[in-house]
Design a protein around this motif. Structure first.
Motif: not given
Length: 329
Positions: A261-279
């Motif tokens: 669902g859309w929440p799963g897509l939002a979690l995937l996007g949040a994971a990518f944003v977190w990767c950039l934040w960690a970098l």
């Protein structure tokens, strides 16, 4: 990569600007990442509950990313340069020989783009330490890896490697990494938006052309359209992990949306944003950080149009590069 020294550490603060990331801020980032990983696993289990779903592949993928990230953090702290150059050299040797035997062209191109990012990151890290010959060797290795991507039939992967070289080459004078990371995030968002537009606008007919490339395009458009219809029918929980098109929608965002669902897509996007934040919190030189972030963005663009995230080697490689880029030497 240009012959320019860049100091270690985060962004060089302007007068009145922010200081370098502290250990406490890095801990907060790690805690947020752990909570996000737990949320992804919990949502996967919730979407699979009460159904004959198959969440094992998703959960194993999350575990593979976490293992790769932890390995990269440890190896990057102990061997800052060797840990970056080792995987890049291994991919350069194995990709044109053993790669086509066990992986498809999209997966090989994805590994090559990650290796290009690792080589560029190593080059800038070596330059900041005064190791000029190591930096030049890393630049040549990155060019070799990009050239090898031209031998595959993955057009998007070859373009991703070329774009990554442009990003890494233009980052040699960068001091403010956050603005560049935001631009990279927008590139990934535009790629996902383009796939959604194509899936929504594609018709159900068969293209008039009958070449091999057209048939592949028609198959992918059909999968994208079916995935969009699936998430429209089940917008909250999707159809269940692993239950759409035998686990492959030829697009990671659409597959995630269709299955969770859309929440799963939002979690995937949040994971990518977190990767950039960690970098963004990494103590490595800013050009090295942007090279690693560019590689992950290139992988995100490839994943939006091909099923590369279903390949364990690619998932582990992404986690490894993230850990190496965020490690404190």
């Amino acid at each position: 990569m240009p012959d320019t020294a860049v100091p270690l550490g985060a962004d060089v603060p302007a007068p009145g600007g922010t200081s370098r990331p502290t250990a406490e801020n890095e801990t907060v980032c790690d805690v947020v990442g752990f909570l996000l990983l737990a949320a992804c696993a919990a949502w996967t289990d919730y979407c699979a509950s009460g159904r004959e779903a198959h969440p094992e592949s998703v959960l194993l993928g999350l575990l593979a990313v976490a293992a790769g990230y932890a390995t990269g953090r440890i190896a990057g702290s102990v061997l800052p340069l060797a840990a970056l150059l080792g995987p890049a050299v291994a991919v350069a040797v194995l990709a044109p020989t053993a790669g086509p035997r066990v992986l498809d062209d999209d997966a090989v191109a994805a590994l090559l783009s990650l290796a290009v990012g690792a080589a560029c990151c190593a080059g800038y890290a070596a330059r900041s330490r005064g190791l000029r010959w190591t930096a030049r060797g890393s630049a040549l290795l990155a060019l070799l890896l990009a050239a090898e991507s031209l031998l595959t039939d993955a057009t998007v992967g070859a373009l991703a490697c070329a774009g990554l070289l442009v990003v890494a080459g233009s980052a040699h004078r960068a001091r403010r990494r956050r603005r560049a990371l935001v631009l990279l995030a927008l590139c990934a968002l535009l790629a996902v938006a383009a796939v959604l537009v194509l899936a929504h606008g594609s018709s159900g007919g068969t293209p008039a052309a009958s070449g091999p490339g057209t048939q592949v395009s028609a198959q992918r458009l059909g999968l994208w359209r079916d995935a969009l219809h699936a998430v429209e029918r089940q917008p909250l929980r999707g159809v269940g992990p692993g239950d759409f098109a035998e686990g492959s929608a030829s697009s990671a965002p659409l597959q995630q949306a269709a299955e969770q669902g859309w929440p799963g897509l939002a979690l995937l996007g949040a994971a990518f944003v977190w990767c950039l934040w960690a970098l963004s919190r990494s103590p490595r030189p800013t050009p090295a950080v942007l090279s690693a972030a560019g590689a992950l963005t290139a992988l995100g663009v490839q994943a939006s149009v091909s099923p590369v995230l279903s390949v364990p080697a690619v998932v582990v490689g992404a986690g490894l590069l993230l850990g190496l880029g965020a490690a404190r030497p």
